[in-house]
Design a protein around this motif. Sequence first.
Motif, PDB file in Angstrom:
ATOM      1  N   VAL A   1      10.706  13.386  -5.126  1.00 28.45           N
ATOM      2  CA  VAL A   1       9.655  11.988  -5.102  1.00 28.45           C
ATOM      3  C   VAL A   1       9.844  11.440  -3.756  1.00 28.45           C
ATOM      4  N   ARG A   2       8.941  10.889  -3.090  1.00 25.93           N
ATOM      5  CA  ARG A   2       8.891  10.354  -1.597  1.00 25.93           C
ATOM      6  C   ARG A   2       7.823   9.205  -1.681  1.00 25.93           C
ATOM      7  N   SER A   3       7.870   8.194  -0.663  1.00 21.70           N
ATOM      8  CA  SER A   3       6.997   7.341  -0.485  1.00 21.70           C
ATOM      9  C   SER A   3       5.618   7.704   0.215  1.00 21.70           C
ATOM     10  N   GLN A   4       4.654   7.238   0.059  1.00 19.97           N
ATOM     11  CA  GLN A   4       3.483   7.611   0.603  1.00 19.97           C
ATOM     12  C   GLN A   4       2.735   6.374   0.953  1.00 19.97           C
ATOM     13  N   VAL A   5       1.615   6.395   1.905  1.00 21.42           N
ATOM     14  CA  VAL A   5       0.825   5.288   2.062  1.00 21.42           C
ATOM     15  C   VAL A   5      -0.432   5.636   1.553  1.00 21.42           C
ATOM     16  N   HIS A   6      -0.960   4.535   0.655  1.00 16.89           N
ATOM     17  CA  HIS A   6      -2.323   4.693   0.066  1.00 16.89           C
ATOM     18  C   HIS A   6      -3.416   4.390   1.321  1.00 16.89           C
TER      19      HIS A   6
ATOM     20  N   LEU B   1      -6.604   8.874  -1.316  1.00 15.46           N
ATOM     21  CA  LEU B   1      -6.569   9.504  -0.396  1.00 15.46           C
ATOM     22  C   LEU B   1      -5.243   9.026   0.379  1.00 15.46           C
ATOM     23  N   THR B   2      -4.177  10.096   0.560  1.00 15.63           N
ATOM     24  CA  THR B   2      -3.119   9.708   1.518  1.00 15.63           C
ATOM     25  C   THR B   2      -3.183  10.896   2.320  1.00 15.63           C
ATOM     26  N   SER B   3      -2.044  11.118   3.163  1.00 12.56           N
ATOM     27  CA  SER B   3      -2.029  12.142   4.265  1.00 12.56           C
ATOM     28  C   SER B   3      -0.516  12.547   4.338  1.00 12.56           C
ATOM     29  N   THR B   4      -0.418  13.823   5.119  1.00 12.05           N
ATOM     30  CA  THR B   4       0.969  14.145   5.461  1.00 12.05           C
ATOM     31  C   THR B   4       1.042  15.094   6.297  1.00 12.05           C
ATOM     32  N   ASP B   5       2.254  15.555   6.838  1.00 12.45           N
ATOM     33  CA  ASP B   5       2.385  16.683   7.701  1.00 12.45           C
ATOM     34  C   ASP B   5       2.280  17.948   6.936  1.00 12.45           C
ATOM     35  N   ALA B   6       1.691  19.014   7.111  1.00 14.74           N
ATOM     36  CA  ALA B   6       1.189  20.209   6.314  1.00 14.74           C
ATOM     37  C   ALA B   6       2.537  21.089   6.253  1.00 14.74           C
ATOM     38  N   ARG B   7       3.723  20.649   7.299  1.00 16.25           N
ATOM     39  CA  ARG B   7       4.607  21.559   7.108  1.00 16.25           C
ATOM     40  C   ARG B   7       5.768  20.872   6.292  1.00 16.25           C
ATOM     41  N   THR B   8       5.486  19.767   5.567  1.00 10.83           N
ATOM     42  CA  THR B   8       6.503  19.191   4.646  1.00 10.83           C
ATOM     43  C   THR B   8       6.757  19.871   3.296  1.00 10.83           C
ATOM     44  N   PRO B   9       8.006  19.818   2.742  1.00  6.37           N
ATOM     45  CA  PRO B   9       8.197  20.604   1.599  1.00  6.37           C
ATOM     46  C   PRO B   9       7.308  20.404   0.389  1.00  6.37           C
ATOM     47  N   LYS B  10       6.935  19.146   0.302  1.00  5.98           N
ATOM     48  CA  LYS B  10       5.903  18.622  -0.782  1.00  5.98           C
ATOM     49  C   LYS B  10       4.741  19.603  -0.852  1.00  5.98           C
ATOM     50  N   VAL B  11       4.045  20.015   0.462  1.00  7.78           N
ATOM     51  CA  VAL B  11       3.013  20.949   0.300  1.00  7.78           C
ATOM     52  C   VAL B  11       3.372  22.400  -0.160  1.00  7.78           C
TER      53      VAL B  11
ATOM     54  N   ASN C   1       0.790  -1.228  -0.115  1.00  7.25           N
ATOM     55  CA  ASN C   1      -0.068  -0.070  -0.156  1.00  7.25           C
ATOM     56  C   ASN C   1       0.904   1.229   0.011  1.00  7.25           C
ATOM     57  N   ILE C   2       2.118   1.171  -0.554  1.00  6.40           N
ATOM     58  CA  ILE C   2       3.096   2.224  -0.566  1.00  6.40           C
ATOM     59  C   ILE C   2       3.322   2.782  -2.029  1.00  6.40           C
ATOM     60  N   TYR C   3       3.051   3.937  -2.297  1.00  2.00           N
ATOM     61  CA  TYR C   3       3.323   4.351  -3.667  1.00  2.00           C
ATOM     62  C   TYR C   3       4.704   5.524  -3.528  1.00  2.00           C
TER      63      TYR C   3
HETATM   64  C1  LIG Z   1       7.211   3.313   3.629  1.00  2.00           C
HETATM   65  C2  LIG Z   1       7.055   5.122   3.971  1.00  2.00           C
HETATM   66  C3  LIG Z   1       5.630   5.591   3.859  1.00  2.00           C
HETATM   67  C4  LIG Z   1       5.533   6.956   4.113  1.00  2.00           C
HETATM   68  N1  LIG Z   1       4.363   7.464   4.024  1.00  2.00           N
HETATM   69  C5  LIG Z   1       4.302   8.610   4.222  1.00  2.00           C
HETATM   70  C6  LIG Z   1       3.069   9.390   3.922  1.00  2.00           C
HETATM   71  O1  LIG Z   1       1.821   8.541   3.782  1.00  2.00           O
HETATM   72  N2  LIG Z   1       3.053  10.718   3.934  1.00  2.00           N
HETATM   73  C7  LIG Z   1       4.101  11.296   3.987  1.00  2.00           C
HETATM   74  O2  LIG Z   1       3.661  12.656   4.073  1.00  2.00           O
HETATM   75  N3  LIG Z   1       5.258  10.860   4.160  1.00  2.00           N
HETATM   76  C8  LIG Z   1       5.106   9.469   4.074  1.00  2.00           C
HETATM   77  N4  LIG Z   1       6.608   9.089   4.464  1.00  2.00           N
HETATM   78  C9  LIG Z   1       7.851   9.970   4.446  1.00  2.00           C
HETATM   79  C10 LIG Z   1       8.079  10.440   3.080  1.00  2.00           C
HETATM   80  O3  LIG Z   1       8.643   9.554   2.220  1.00  2.00           O
HETATM   81  C11 LIG Z   1       9.031  11.775   3.141  1.00  2.00           C
HETATM   82  O4  LIG Z   1      10.274  11.390   3.616  1.00  2.00           O
HETATM   83  C12 LIG Z   1       8.296  12.925   4.108  1.00  2.00           C
HETATM   84  O5  LIG Z   1       7.017  12.917   3.761  1.00  2.00           O
HETATM   85  C13 LIG Z   1       8.832  13.968   3.481  1.00  2.00           C
HETATM   86  O6  LIG Z   1       8.761  14.439   2.222  1.00  2.00           O
HETATM   87  P1  LIG Z   1       8.941  15.719   1.244  1.00  2.00           P
HETATM   88  O7  LIG Z   1      10.346  16.189   1.946  1.00  2.00           O
HETATM   89  O8  LIG Z   1       9.118  15.137  -0.050  1.00  2.00           O
HETATM   90  O9  LIG Z   1       7.786  16.548   1.515  1.00  2.00           O
HETATM   91  C14 LIG Z   1       6.725   7.648   4.151  1.00  2.00           C
HETATM   92  C15 LIG Z   1       7.995   7.080   4.073  1.00  2.00           C
HETATM   93  C16 LIG Z   1       8.294   5.680   3.877  1.00  2.00           C
HETATM   94  C17 LIG Z   1       9.708   5.172   3.774  1.00  2.00           C
END
Ligand SMILES: Cc1cc2nc3c(=O)[nH]c(=O)nc-3n(C[C@H](O)[C@H](O)[C@H](O)COP(=O)(O)O)c2cc1C
Length: 236
Positions: free
Chosen positions: A39-44, A60-70, A24-26
Amino acid sequence: MPSTPRWVEAINKALSNPSNKGKNIYQVATVDARNAPHVRSQVHRAFTHPDGRPDLPLLLTSTDARTPKVLQLLANPAVELAWWMEGTQDQFRLSGFAHIVPASPAEPDTSFRFAPIPADALALRTLEAQAFDWEAKRLELFQQMSPGMRASWCVPGAPGSAIGSYEEQKEWPSQVPQEPQTEEDKKNAEMASKNFALMLIEPVSVDWVELGVKPNRRTIFTRREDGGWTEQLAIP
Ligand SMILES: Cc1cc2nc3c(=O)[nH]c(=O)nc-3n(C[C@H](O)[C@H](O)[C@H](O)COP(=O)(O)O)c2cc1C
């Protein structure tokens, strides 16, 4: 009558195959204001769609609103994600738009301000027209998160910002209970919730490569303006 596109069924079928347990990771790609890729991994978490429009699926996935991707998504809402299901040997590549839904009202110390929904993001615009309750959906997903995951939104700064030593982490909460009892847990739960953001991904094109069949297959799905999907067989 709008119907669920075949690629959603293909993903759900692959996900439900025991050989793909835990897949469930893309990996989600964005571009920043200077056109540099990230590019980064996220949970579906789930699929969703506007009422009565299963032809307009969103992931639908989720994140921290402070991350660079935002911030990257504020500069450019275009995303592509790659999803490899090793058990069944399926690769799904989905491209479209991503939309971040932070706590409402947005915290002044998060990088996010509500981004306008792109004109051709039909699914997101339909949700908006249906007065979709973004905040209720955000809280619903937050409620499902484990105590350990909640603690990850209590880190003292934006993910990726520098720390002096791993010793600092000892001061951070490691568990934020779903039903906080102590004042400390309540304060942490509030902080975690404020930093927790939904990320909705609206695909407009999907490239499905099937390496589990011989000869290999590839199908490219493209959304039409009315929301229906065309399917084109392609050379793998
Ligand atoms: C297996 C795995 C699952 C992850 N799932 C999430 C996720 O659902 N959402 C998320 O924001 N970051 C997730 N992360 C962390 C991101 O890959 C990333 O390190 C973090 O979000 C910062 O990303 P950015 O600097 O590109 O914003 C996951 C990392 C791993 C290794």
